[in-house]
Design an enzyme around this catalytic site. Structure first.
Site, PDB file in Angstrom:
ATOM      1  N   GLU A 163       8.544  47.014  56.112  1.00  0.00           N
ATOM      2  CA  GLU A 163       9.392  48.197  56.008  1.00  0.00           C
ATOM      3  C   GLU A 163      10.009  48.568  57.358  1.00  0.00           C
ATOM      4  O   GLU A 163      11.176  48.982  57.424  1.00  0.00           O
ATOM      5  CB  GLU A 163       8.589  49.375  55.453  1.00  0.00           C
ATOM      6  CG  GLU A 163       8.083  49.193  54.034  1.00  0.00           C
ATOM      7  CD  GLU A 163       9.202  48.974  53.023  1.00  0.00           C
ATOM      8  OE1 GLU A 163      10.302  49.520  53.234  1.00  0.00           O
ATOM      9  OE2 GLU A 163       8.962  48.251  52.041  1.00  0.00           O
ATOM     10  N   HIS A 181      15.251  43.621  53.275  1.00  0.00           N
ATOM     11  CA  HIS A 181      14.164  42.913  52.591  1.00  0.00           C
ATOM     12  C   HIS A 181      14.642  41.534  52.123  1.00  0.00           C
ATOM     13  O   HIS A 181      13.907  40.548  52.222  1.00  0.00           O
ATOM     14  CB  HIS A 181      13.691  43.717  51.378  1.00  0.00           C
ATOM     15  CG  HIS A 181      12.865  44.914  51.733  1.00  0.00           C
ATOM     16  ND1 HIS A 181      11.723  44.828  52.486  1.00  0.00           N
ATOM     17  CD2 HIS A 181      13.015  46.243  51.429  1.00  0.00           C
ATOM     18  CE1 HIS A 181      11.193  46.035  52.640  1.00  0.00           C
ATOM     19  NE2 HIS A 181      11.959  46.908  52.016  1.00  0.00           N
ATOM     20  N   GLU A 231      17.340  47.868  51.814  1.00  0.00           N
ATOM     21  CA  GLU A 231      16.955  46.919  50.775  1.00  0.00           C
ATOM     22  C   GLU A 231      17.525  45.534  51.056  1.00  0.00           C
ATOM     23  O   GLU A 231      16.889  44.513  50.756  1.00  0.00           O
ATOM     24  CB  GLU A 231      17.422  47.421  49.404  1.00  0.00           C
ATOM     25  CG  GLU A 231      16.834  48.762  48.980  1.00  0.00           C
ATOM     26  CD  GLU A 231      15.315  48.759  49.031  1.00  0.00           C
ATOM     27  OE1 GLU A 231      14.692  47.718  48.741  1.00  0.00           O
ATOM     28  OE2 GLU A 231      14.734  49.813  49.380  1.00  0.00           O
TER      29      GLU A 231
END
Length: 419
Positions: free
Chosen positions: A357, A281, A278
Site C-alpha cells: 500500500e 498495484h 490502484e
C-alpha cells in the site's frame, strides 16, 4: 469431554475480558502532541460528534473481530468433542455408499451447524454497522448475501474436501504436498473467474457512467502504460456509506473497480488519486506477489497441519470423537488448525500488504503530483468509515492490511517536503 468444554469456555471468557480491557481501558489512540492541529489531526476534519462515533464504533468493531476468531475455534472444538462431526459422518454413510455424496452430505450439515453457531456475532456486527450508519443494507438483502456466501462456500468446500480426503486416504504421509500442488491451479482459477462469475452475484458491475471522468482515468492509465478500456463502477450505495476502490482478477479478467459511494463523495482529483493508487498495484504486480506469498504460506501451513494433526490424534483422538484421521469427521480439526495458523501469520501478511500500500501511495502521488487530493482522500475515508486515525497497536498488527490514516497522511506530507 467436560474438562475440554469447560476449559475452552473458560479460556474464551478470560481472553474476551483481556481484549476488552486492552481496547477500552489500556489503549491510547490519541495522536502525538506534535501532530495536533495538522492535517493528521482528526479534529481538523471531523466534528465533535464524528470524533465520538469513530472512537465508539472502532472500539466495538475491533472487539467483535478479536472475539470472532477464537469463537470460531471454539465452534470447531465443540463440534468435535460433542460428537456432532462423528454423527454427521455416520449419517452420510448411512444414506449413500458414494463417497462424493457422503462428502457433500457431511459438508452440508457441518457448514449449516457452524453457520448457526457464528450467526449471533454476524448479526451483532450487522446491527452495529446499521446503528452507526455505515451499513444501509436491509436485513433481507443482508440475509441474501449470507445465503449466497453459504452456497458458494458449500460448493467449493465439497470439491476441496472430497479431493483432500481422497489424497489423505491414498497418501497418508504426503497428502499435504499433493493438496498444495493442486491448490495452485485452483487458486489461479478462482482469482481469474471471481470478477466475472462470483462478484456479480452480490452486486451489479458496469462501465463508469461519467465518461469525462473515465477519460481522465484512462489518460492516467495510458501514462502508466496500463492496457485498459474500462473502469468499472459497482452500486455499493445500496449497502453501505463507506468508500472503496480495488483491483481484482488476473490476466484478461483484471479489473479496476470503483464503488459508487466513492464517486458520490469525492472530487474528480481525489478519485484520480485513488485510481492512480490502484494502478500502482497493477504496475507493481502486487496481485501476483500476493498469490505467490499465499501459496508459499499455504505450503508451510499444510505441512504444519499434517504434523500437528498427527500429534493431536495420537494424544486426544478419542476425546475428539474421531476414530481415524482418514475419516471426514476429522475435518473440523483440520479447519481449526488452519484457522489458528492463518491468524498466527496474519501480522506478517498484513505487514506485506501495508508495504504494498505504501508503494501504491507513492506511485499515485508521483503520477498525479497532487498531495492535497491525497490528504483529503484519506481524511474522507476515515470520516466515512468512522475509522480511528491512530488505532491500538494490536489492532494495527492483526487487522490493518493498509497503513493507518495517521501513517498515510504523514507519509504524504513528508514525501511532499522531500520533493
Amino acid at each position: 469431554m467436560k474438562k475440554i468444554v469447560l476449559g475452552s469456555f473458560t479460556l474464551f471468557v478470560v481472553y474476551a475480558v483481556l481484549i476488552w480491557l486492552y481496547l477500552f481501558q489500556w489503549s491510547d489512540t490519541s495522536i502525538p502532541d506534535a501532530l495536533k492541529g495538522t492535517s493528521v489531526d482528526p479534529a481538523t476534519f471531523m466534528n465533535e460528534r464524528e470524533l465520538v462515533l469513530a472512537q465508539e464504533y472502532s472500539q466495538i468493531k475491533d472487539f467483535l473481530f478479536f472475539l470472532s476468531v477464537p469463537y470460531e475455534w471454539l465452534g470447531f472444538v465443540l463440534v468435535l468433542v460433542l460428537g456432532f462431526s462423528r454423527k454427521f459422518s455416520k449419517w452420510a454413510k448411512d444414506i449413500t455408499k458414494m463417497s462424493a455424496l457422503q462428502t457433500a452430505i457431511y459438508v452440508f450439515w457441518l457448514s449449516l451447524l457452524l453457520q448457526v453457531f457464528t450467526f449471533p456475532l454476524d448479526w451483532i456486527s450487522y446491527k452495529l454497522s446499521m446503528a452507526y450508519n455505515i451499513t444501509t443494507q436491509s436485513f433481507t438483502s443482508w440475509m441474501k448475501d449470507m445465503t449466497i456466501d453459504f452456497w458458494i462456500s458449500l460448493i467449493m468446500m465439497c470439491l476441496i474436501v472430497f479431493v483432500l480426503y481422497t489424497l489423505i486416504n491414498k497418501s497418508p504421509k504426503r497428502w499435504w504436498l499433493y493438496a498444495w500442488l493442486l491448490s495452485i491451479p485452483f487458486t489461479l482459477f478462482i482469482t481469474f473467474i471471481q470478477p466475472v462469475v462470483i462478484d456479480p452475484l452480490y452486486n451489479d458491475f458496469y462501465p463508469l457512467k461519467d465518461k469525462q471522468l473515465e477519460e481522465k482515468i484512462l489518460h492516467l492509465a495510458d501514462e502508466a502504460s496500463i492496457p485498459t478500456d474500462h473502469v468499472y463502477e459497482v452500486n455499493m450505495s445500496e449497502k453501505t456509506n463507506s468508500m472503496n476502490a480495488y483491483v481484482t482478477g488476473i490476466g484478461a479478467n483484471s479489473r479496476i473497480v470503483l464503488w459508487d459511494t466513492t464517486l458520490n463523495k469525492l472530487s474528480d482529483n481525489e478519485i484520480l488519486f485513488i485510481m492512480a493508487h490502484e494502478m500502482g498495484h497493477y504496475v507493481k504486480k502486487h496481485i501476483y506477489v500476493g498469490i505467490a506469498s499465499a501459496l508459499v504460506l499455504s505450503l508451510v501451513g499444510l505441512w504444519m497441519t499434517k504434523k500437528l494433526s498427527d500429534m493431536i490424534m495420537r494424544k486426544w483422538g478419542t476425546n475428539l470423537k474421531v476414530k481415524s484421521f482418514q475419516d471426514v469427521s476429522s475435518l473440523p480439526l483440520i479447519l481449526l488448525l488452519l484457522s489458528i495458523l492463518t491468524f498466527a501469520v496474519s501480522p506478517a501478511t498484513n505487514l506485506l500488504s501495508r508495504h504494498h500500500e505504501v508503494q501504491s501511495d507513492t506511485y499515485a502521488l508521483e503520477l498525479t503530483e497532487d498531495k492535497e487530493a491525497a490528504v483529503k482522500t484519506f481524511q474522507a475515508l476515515s470520516r466515512s468509515g468512522l475509522s480511528q486515525v491512530n488505532p491500538p497497536f494490536l489492532v494495527k498488527v492483526f487487522r490493518y492490511s493498509h497503513p493507518t490514516i495517521l501513517e498515510r497522511i504523514e507519509f504524504m506530507e513528508e514525501h511532499n517536503k522531500e520533493e
